[in-house]
Design a protein around this motif. Structure first.
Motif, PDB file in Angstrom:
ATOM      1  N   SER A  47       1.407  -7.688  -1.531  1.00 41.55           N
ATOM      2  CA  SER A  47       1.545  -8.487  -0.773  1.00 41.55           C
ATOM      3  C   SER A  47       1.108  -8.098   1.059  1.00 41.55           C
ATOM      4  CB  SER A  47       3.469  -9.035  -0.188  1.00 41.55           C
ATOM      5  OG  SER A  47       3.115  -9.797   1.497  1.00 41.55           O
ATOM      6  N   ASN A  48       1.221  -6.962   1.564  1.00 44.66           N
ATOM      7  CA  ASN A  48       1.329  -6.733   2.669  1.00 44.66           C
ATOM      8  C   ASN A  48      -0.712  -6.613   2.752  1.00 44.66           C
ATOM      9  OD1 ASN A  48       2.736  -6.038   3.856  1.00 44.66           O
ATOM     10  ND2 ASN A  48       3.012  -3.822   3.661  1.00 44.66           N
ATOM     11  N   LEU A  49      -2.160  -6.281   1.422  1.00 42.64           N
ATOM     12  CA  LEU A  49      -3.014  -6.262   1.407  1.00 42.64           C
ATOM     13  C   LEU A  49      -3.467  -7.714   1.329  1.00 42.64           C
ATOM     14  CD1 LEU A  49      -3.194  -3.349  -0.686  1.00 42.64           C
ATOM     15  CD2 LEU A  49      -4.151  -3.230   1.786  1.00 42.64           C
ATOM     16  N   GLY A  50      -2.943  -8.705   0.580  1.00 41.36           N
ATOM     17  CA  GLY A  50      -3.281  -9.621   0.171  1.00 41.36           C
ATOM     18  C   GLY A  50      -3.715  -9.103  -0.802  1.00 41.36           C
ATOM     19  N   ALA A  51      -2.964  -8.859  -1.643  1.00 43.59           N
ATOM     20  CA  ALA A  51      -3.914  -8.397  -2.889  1.00 43.59           C
ATOM     21  C   ALA A  51      -3.421  -9.249  -4.714  1.00 43.59           C
ATOM     22  CB  ALA A  51      -3.962  -6.552  -3.604  1.00 43.59           C
ATOM     23  N   ILE A  52      -4.297 -10.522  -3.884  1.00 47.11           N
ATOM     24  CA  ILE A  52      -3.396 -11.738  -4.461  1.00 47.11           C
ATOM     25  C   ILE A  52      -3.765 -11.445  -6.257  1.00 47.11           C
ATOM     26  CG2 ILE A  52      -3.310 -13.166  -2.871  1.00 47.11           C
ATOM     27  CD1 ILE A  52      -5.978 -14.342  -4.232  1.00 47.11           C
ATOM     28  N   ASN A  53      -4.805 -10.510  -6.595  1.00 43.38           N
ATOM     29  CA  ASN A  53      -5.087 -10.960  -8.276  1.00 43.38           C
ATOM     30  C   ASN A  53      -4.989  -8.905  -8.744  1.00 43.38           C
ATOM     31  OD1 ASN A  53      -6.549 -12.986  -8.188  1.00 43.38           O
ATOM     32  ND2 ASN A  53      -8.259 -11.882  -7.397  1.00 43.38           N
ATOM     33  N   ALA A  54      -3.574  -9.057  -8.043  1.00 42.21           N
ATOM     34  CA  ALA A  54      -3.396  -7.248  -8.420  1.00 42.21           C
ATOM     35  C   ALA A  54      -1.827  -7.592  -9.467  1.00 42.21           C
ATOM     36  CB  ALA A  54      -3.410  -5.949  -7.064  1.00 42.21           C
ATOM     37  N   GLY A  55      -1.705  -6.504 -10.400  1.00 38.29           N
ATOM     38  CA  GLY A  55      -0.610  -6.367 -10.725  1.00 38.29           C
ATOM     39  C   GLY A  55      -0.009  -4.895  -9.454  1.00 38.29           C
ATOM     40  N   ALA A  56       1.716  -5.126  -9.982  1.00 40.18           N
ATOM     41  CA  ALA A  56       2.069  -4.103  -8.934  1.00 40.18           C
ATOM     42  C   ALA A  56       3.204  -3.497  -9.470  1.00 40.18           C
ATOM     43  CB  ALA A  56       2.473  -5.062  -7.842  1.00 40.18           C
ATOM     44  N   PHE A  57       3.889  -1.821  -9.547  1.00 34.66           N
ATOM     45  CA  PHE A  57       4.883  -1.323  -9.881  1.00 34.66           C
ATOM     46  C   PHE A  57       4.672  -0.214  -9.180  1.00 34.66           C
ATOM     47  CE2 PHE A  57       2.763   1.487 -13.407  1.00 34.66           C
ATOM     48  CZ  PHE A  57       2.061   0.711 -13.123  1.00 34.66           C
ATOM     49  N   ASP A  58       5.848   0.521  -9.678  1.00 31.03           N
ATOM     50  CA  ASP A  58       6.599   1.832  -9.068  1.00 31.03           C
ATOM     51  C   ASP A  58       6.147   2.871  -9.817  1.00 31.03           C
ATOM     52  OD1 ASP A  58       6.314   0.885  -5.982  1.00 31.03           O
ATOM     53  OD2 ASP A  58       8.633   1.263  -5.873  1.00 31.03           O
ATOM     54  N   VAL A  59       6.005   3.950  -9.511  1.00 30.14           N
ATOM     55  CA  VAL A  59       6.151   4.762 -10.309  1.00 30.14           C
ATOM     56  C   VAL A  59       6.800   6.050 -10.540  1.00 30.14           C
ATOM     57  CG1 VAL A  59       5.347   7.214 -12.103  1.00 30.14           C
ATOM     58  CG2 VAL A  59       4.282   4.858 -12.354  1.00 30.14           C
ATOM     59  N   SER A  60       8.512   6.100 -10.726  1.00 27.02           N
ATOM     60  CA  SER A  60       9.124   7.217 -10.029  1.00 27.02           C
ATOM     61  C   SER A  60       9.141   9.026 -10.824  1.00 27.02           C
ATOM     62  CB  SER A  60      11.227   7.102 -10.598  1.00 27.02           C
ATOM     63  OG  SER A  60      11.328   7.511  -9.853  1.00 27.02           O
ATOM     64  N   ALA A  61       8.584   9.878 -10.367  1.00 29.17           N
ATOM     65  CA  ALA A  61       8.560  10.893 -10.677  1.00 29.17           C
ATOM     66  C   ALA A  61       8.424  12.692  -9.673  1.00 29.17           C
ATOM     67  CB  ALA A  61       6.878  10.623 -11.863  1.00 29.17           C
ATOM     68  N   ALA A  62       9.001  11.821  -8.492  1.00 26.65           N
ATOM     69  CA  ALA A  62       9.749  12.903  -7.920  1.00 26.65           C
ATOM     70  C   ALA A  62       8.435  12.845  -6.875  1.00 26.65           C
ATOM     71  CB  ALA A  62       9.869  13.624  -7.202  1.00 26.65           C
ATOM     72  N   CYS A  63       7.613  14.305  -6.739  1.00 26.16           N
ATOM     73  CA  CYS A  63       6.757  15.564  -6.068  1.00 26.16           C
ATOM     74  C   CYS A  63       5.618  15.410  -7.044  1.00 26.16           C
ATOM     75  CB  CYS A  63       6.916  16.490  -5.986  1.00 26.16           C
ATOM     76  SG  CYS A  63       8.283  16.609  -4.688  1.00 26.16           S
ATOM     77  N   SER A  64       5.611  14.793  -8.610  1.00 27.45           N
ATOM     78  CA  SER A  64       4.501  14.573  -9.609  1.00 27.45           C
ATOM     79  C   SER A  64       4.268  13.219  -9.777  1.00 27.45           C
ATOM     80  CB  SER A  64       5.125  15.166 -10.495  1.00 27.45           C
ATOM     81  OG  SER A  64       5.242  15.950 -11.495  1.00 27.45           O
ATOM     82  N   GLY A  65       5.053  12.592  -8.531  1.00 24.81           N
ATOM     83  CA  GLY A  65       4.762  10.598  -8.978  1.00 24.81           C
ATOM     84  C   GLY A  65       2.957  10.106  -8.643  1.00 24.81           C
ATOM     85  N   PHE A  66       2.456  10.846  -8.018  1.00 18.67           N
ATOM     86  CA  PHE A  66       0.779  10.302  -7.336  1.00 18.67           C
ATOM     87  C   PHE A  66      -0.262  10.542  -8.975  1.00 18.67           C
ATOM     88  CE2 PHE A  66      -3.860  11.108  -7.067  1.00 18.67           C
ATOM     89  CZ  PHE A  66      -3.940  10.407  -7.073  1.00 18.67           C
ATOM     90  N   LEU A  67       0.253  12.166  -8.991  1.00 20.54           N
ATOM     91  CA  LEU A  67       0.040  12.189 -10.793  1.00 20.54           C
ATOM     92  C   LEU A  67       0.120  11.558 -11.662  1.00 20.54           C
ATOM     93  CD1 LEU A  67      -0.674  15.944 -10.546  1.00 20.54           C
ATOM     94  CD2 LEU A  67      -2.194  13.759  -9.777  1.00 20.54           C
ATOM     95  N   TYR A  68       1.323  11.177 -11.897  1.00 18.97           N
ATOM     96  CA  TYR A  68       2.043   9.935 -12.892  1.00 18.97           C
ATOM     97  C   TYR A  68       1.156   9.091 -13.140  1.00 18.97           C
ATOM     98  CZ  TYR A  68       5.262  12.540 -15.920  1.00 18.97           C
ATOM     99  OH  TYR A  68       6.414  13.057 -16.274  1.00 18.97           O
ATOM    100  N   ALA A  69       1.293   8.212 -11.530  1.00 18.85           N
ATOM    101  CA  ALA A  69       1.175   6.954 -11.210  1.00 18.85           C
ATOM    102  C   ALA A  69      -1.021   7.293 -11.638  1.00 18.85           C
ATOM    103  CB  ALA A  69       0.892   6.468  -9.864  1.00 18.85           C
ATOM    104  N   LEU A  70      -1.699   8.179 -11.113  1.00 17.93           N
ATOM    105  CA  LEU A  70      -2.567   8.159 -11.202  1.00 17.93           C
ATOM    106  C   LEU A  70      -3.184   8.643 -12.903  1.00 17.93           C
ATOM    107  CD1 LEU A  70      -5.764   8.937 -10.324  1.00 17.93           C
ATOM    108  CD2 LEU A  70      -5.530  10.989 -11.071  1.00 17.93           C
ATOM    109  N   SER A  71      -1.852   9.052 -14.400  1.00 16.54           N
ATOM    110  CA  SER A  71      -2.260   8.279 -15.528  1.00 16.54           C
ATOM    111  C   SER A  71      -1.979   6.801 -15.367  1.00 16.54           C
ATOM    112  CB  SER A  71      -1.155  10.185 -15.821  1.00 16.54           C
ATOM    113  OG  SER A  71      -1.032   9.787 -17.303  1.00 16.54           O
ATOM    114  N   CYS A  72      -1.254   6.190 -15.355  1.00 19.62           N
ATOM    115  CA  CYS A  72      -1.263   4.787 -15.899  1.00 19.62           C
ATOM    116  C   CYS A  72      -2.279   4.355 -14.969  1.00 19.62           C
ATOM    117  CB  CYS A  72       0.277   4.495 -14.716  1.00 19.62           C
ATOM    118  SG  CYS A  72       1.613   5.105 -15.333  1.00 19.62           S
ATOM    119  N   ALA A  73      -2.764   4.422 -14.044  1.00 20.61           N
ATOM    120  CA  ALA A  73      -3.943   3.442 -13.897  1.00 20.61           C
ATOM    121  C   ALA A  73      -4.955   4.234 -14.740  1.00 20.61           C
ATOM    122  CB  ALA A  73      -4.363   3.658 -12.166  1.00 20.61           C
ATOM    123  N   VAL A  74      -5.298   5.568 -14.848  1.00 26.58           N
ATOM    124  CA  VAL A  74      -6.451   5.620 -15.156  1.00 26.58           C
ATOM    125  C   VAL A  74      -6.069   4.884 -16.838  1.00 26.58           C
ATOM    126  CG1 VAL A  74      -7.460   7.955 -17.099  1.00 26.58           C
ATOM    127  CG2 VAL A  74      -7.036   7.546 -13.621  1.00 26.58           C
TER     128      VAL A  74
END
Ligand code: ACO
Length: 326
Positions: free
Chosen positions: A97-124
């Motif tokens: 919403s902040n970005l106005g990314a009107i064509n994007a799906g959006a979700f969080d990943v909860s994996a603590a300090c590994s969270g970015f790499l888990y998120a990266l893996s989903c997106a890749v």
């Protein structure tokens, strides 16, 4: 083959800096103890009213600017965080919403300090499957809100920050070459936030017991972190038929200097292959790897064709690695 290539990086840290000397003024600790045991000199702390989604949005804007993509181009936003603005909905939706990314799906990943790499893996995986063309992957945390500032065992370690990358579908040899994810939930109480999910509701007693705060048994976490980060780095190298010599930059999760040095040494890296910035930011959990990657990128430390090994360990336990050809 379609690959997910990192075309932009961005990061954001709050203005307020809390040094070890500042902490000495309200806690029974010392700058010397913190520096020698953790390698941390200072960390950034979010201002009142500045939330995880705000940090994430700033980092995302910078990554999008570098990639030259607009908000409407983004079709996926994944945020790795354990300090979302709300238990739900996802912080990724607030960023959308902040970005106005009107064509994007959006979700969080909860994996603590590994969270970015888990998120990266989903997106890749979505990019490689042809289901996403331009994705935003963000690691963002306001850990200062869930640490007990009276507990010297934990509060000295953590800071607030966000880092982001834009991933674009590209043909060719550049991009994320592999991701590996692992977890072991049997030790979750060594590093967790007991309240307030469905297992422990808010109550006067729970508040008195400080169950809203992060709890950690540091010694135990230390040992498992070094072993797991070493294992998952070696798994990544083997899967790509690479050796440590092939890696131009090793970016481990910045937990503390002793974990970083022990892990890098066990894998076999020379000092000049390892990126370290824990002394300036502390442990910002899911944000450490994209923050470090953005710093390294903007400083010209990463060149086209370079091989990066990203490596993380965190609560859950979770651990993960990724190999990227820049
Ligand atoms: N200042 C002064 N003394 C302290 C402090 C402090 N901030 N914190 C602990 N101490 C004291 C302890 O009370 C203890 O005193 P005692 O011997 O009288 O009982 C003494 O220092 C030694 O404590 P230890 O916990 O054994 O110290 P250690 O060398 O293990 O360092 C630390 C503690 C830094 C937490 C370490 O265990 C660690 O880094 N663990 C990893 C935890 C981590 O990074 N977690 C982040 C999340 S997971 C991740 O990101 C990988």
């Amino acid at each position: 083959m379609i690959r997910a290539r990192i075309t932009g990086t961005g990061s954001y840290v709050p203005e307020k800096v809390l040094t070890n000397l500042d902490i000495e003024k309200f806690l029974d600790t010392s700058d010397e103890w913190i520096r020698t045991r953790t390698g941390i000199n200072e960390r950034h702390i979010a201002a009142d009213g500045e939330n995880t989604s705000d940090l994430a949005t700033r980092a995302a804007e910078r990554a999008m600017e570098m990639a030259g993509v607009s908000a409407a181009d983004i079709d996926l936003i994944v945020v790795g965080t354990i300090t979302g603005d709300y238990p739900w909905p996802a912080t990724a939706c607030i960023v959308q919403s902040n970005l106005g990314a009107i064509n994007a799906g959006a979700f969080d990943v909860s994996a603590a300090c590994s969270g970015f790499l888990y998120a990266l893996s989903c997106a890749v995986d979505r990019v490689e499957a042809g289901r996403s063309k331009k994705a935003l992957v963000i690691g963002a945390e306001a850990l200062s809100r869930i640490v007990n500032w009276e507990d010297r065992n934990t509060c000295i370690l953590f800071g607030d920050a966000a880092g982001a990358v834009v991933l674009e579908a590209c043909e060719g040899e550049h991009g994320v070459l592999s991701t590996h994810l692992h977890a072991d939930g049997t030790h979750l109480e060594l590093l967790y936030q007991p309240g307030f999910g469905t297992r422990m509701q808010p109550s006067e007693q729970a508040l008195k017991d400080r169950n809203y705060f992060l709890h950690m048994q540091g010694n135990e976490v230390f040992k498992v972190a070094v072993r797991s980060m070493t294992d998952v780095a070696n798994i990544a190298l083997k899967a790509n038929n690479m050796s440590v010599e092939d890696v131009d930059l090793f970016i481990p999760h910045q937990a503390n200097i002793r974990i970083l040095n022990a892990t890098a040494k066990k894998i076999g890296f020379r000092d000049d292959q390892v990126y370290i910035n824990v002394e300036r930011f502390g442990n910002t959990s899911g944000a450490t790897i994209p923050l470090a990657m953005d710093e390294a990128n903007r400083a010209g430390r990463i060149k086209e064709g370079d091989i990066l090994l990203l490596d993380a360990f965190g609560g859950g336990f979770t651990w993960a690695s990724a190999i990227v050809r820049w």
